[in-house]
Design a protein around this motif. Sequence first.
Motif, PDB file in Angstrom:
ATOM      1  N   VAL A   1       0.792  -1.061   0.020  1.00  0.00           N
ATOM      2  CA  VAL A   1      -0.019   0.139  -0.117  1.00  0.00           C
ATOM      3  C   VAL A   1       0.897   1.244  -0.123  1.00  0.00           C
ATOM      4  O   VAL A   1       1.958   1.151   0.331  1.00  0.00           O
TER       5      VAL A   1
ATOM      6  N   PHE B   1      -2.181   7.799  -8.184  1.00  0.00           N
ATOM      7  CA  PHE B   1      -3.013   6.759  -8.432  1.00  0.00           C
ATOM      8  C   PHE B   1      -2.809   6.039  -9.786  1.00  0.00           C
ATOM      9  O   PHE B   1      -3.223   4.675  -9.898  1.00  0.00           O
TER      10      PHE B   1
ATOM     11  N   ALA C   1      -3.746  -0.995  -2.280  1.00  0.00           N
ATOM     12  CA  ALA C   1      -4.546   0.292  -1.653  1.00  0.00           C
ATOM     13  C   ALA C   1      -3.974   1.620  -1.620  1.00  0.00           C
ATOM     14  O   ALA C   1      -2.586   1.711  -1.556  1.00  0.00           O
ATOM     15  N   VAL C   2      -4.331   2.700  -1.493  1.00  0.00           N
ATOM     16  CA  VAL C   2      -3.731   4.092  -0.963  1.00  0.00           C
ATOM     17  C   VAL C   2      -4.614   4.695   0.289  1.00  0.00           C
ATOM     18  O   VAL C   2      -5.756   4.713  -0.004  1.00  0.00           O
ATOM     19  N   LEU C   3      -3.763   4.852   1.086  1.00  0.00           N
ATOM     20  CA  LEU C   3      -4.381   5.690   2.400  1.00  0.00           C
ATOM     21  C   LEU C   3      -3.844   7.229   2.366  1.00  0.00           C
ATOM     22  O   LEU C   3      -2.704   7.258   2.059  1.00  0.00           O
TER      23      LEU C   3
ATOM     24  N   VAL D   1      -8.774   6.141  -9.642  1.00  0.00           N
ATOM     25  CA  VAL D   1      -8.898   6.173  -8.319  1.00  0.00           C
ATOM     26  C   VAL D   1     -10.411   5.679  -8.307  1.00  0.00           C
ATOM     27  O   VAL D   1     -10.836   5.378  -7.058  1.00  0.00           O
TER      28      VAL D   1
ATOM     29  N   TRP E   1      -9.199   3.034  -1.914  1.00  0.00           N
ATOM     30  CA  TRP E   1      -8.622   4.235  -0.923  1.00  0.00           C
ATOM     31  C   TRP E   1      -9.570   4.478   0.270  1.00  0.00           C
ATOM     32  O   TRP E   1     -10.815   4.137   0.047  1.00  0.00           O
ATOM     33  N   THR E   2      -8.939   5.069   1.214  1.00  0.00           N
ATOM     34  CA  THR E   2      -9.721   5.452   2.299  1.00  0.00           C
ATOM     35  C   THR E   2      -8.643   6.527   3.128  1.00  0.00           C
ATOM     36  O   THR E   2      -7.676   6.896   2.597  1.00  0.00           O
TER      37      THR E   2
END
Length: 294
Positions: free
Chosen positions: A125, A141, A151-153, A174, A179-180
């Motif tokens: 991530v 992204f 994932a991207v945080l 995206v 993501w979150t």
Amino acid sequence: MSSTAPVTDPGDPRVDDYRDLHDARARRRMERPGDDGPGFFVAEGRHALQRLLASGRRIRSVLVDRIRLETLGADLAGLDAPVLLADQPTLRAVAGFPVHRGVLAAADRWPLPDPSAVLAAARRVAVLEDINDHENLGVIFRSAGSLGLDAVLLSPRCCDPLYRRSVRVSMGHVLGVPWTRLEPWPEAIAVVRQAGFSLAALTPAADAEPLAGWAPAPGERVALLLGAEGPGLSPAVLAVADRRLTIPMRAPADSLNVGSAAAIAFYALTATNAPKTPIAPSASSTSSAAISTK
Ligand SMILES: C[S@@+](CC[C@H](N)C(=O)[O-])C[C@H]1O[C@@H](n2cnc3c(N)ncnc32)[C@H](O)[C@@H]1O
């Protein structure tokens, strides 16, 4: 495809979702969640539309010019939303700029998932601190999706991945890469560690470990931490990292653009865990077979 409906008057309320697209502040007001729903966002261009269609998110409408409609016919087959057809001058009058890509789509936002749920399904991530430039965020992204991050945080002060320019620059990734946001910041980074990730901070600092000499241990779950143009990663975030990695530069006082640094680091992370069978070029840049590479 639902039948197309011509729009000739820029004041037509059916195109209200597409107004002032160049004005980030106005769009924030328009797109935010309210009593009447989850809020919405606008995807621009064919790649973004295709990834939006593949994502299964609810589409409110598509606004397209005639040339693009002809090339998108197959993509829009089965779409359960109005397809609005306008000429370029009308599109320009509504959006506030020339819509060269010829297609816009408005879709519902969604509640952001719990970070623990996102991390449970992930192995590689990116954690982004205060990336406040929509294009840099879109570039990150795009690399995350193309190179296979899970994932991207985002820290709370990162800008909105669903702002039109981020969606476009990301080529719609995206809408495919989970993501979150991590809140509060930086305390919530502990959630990443508790999920079993080691934390690797990317920094231009000359005394950090060269990225080229690093490879994750087999099975190691890794979070790459990246900071904003200008300040870079904060001292608090650097302090919690397990290691600091650098991409050595000819002029040590310089730094790379964060999007460029992210692409190099994502490759270093994912290439060491590359699948045994080669990935076909088209598959590596798509999350769905339906997505064109043109
Ligand atoms: C423009 S740089 C920030 C520069 C800032 N003055 C600093 O010292 O971190 C933005 C981000 O890109 C990444 N970055 C830029 N150049 C890098 C390099 N040579 N090696 C590793 N990461 C780099 C880092 O994550 C950094 O926080």
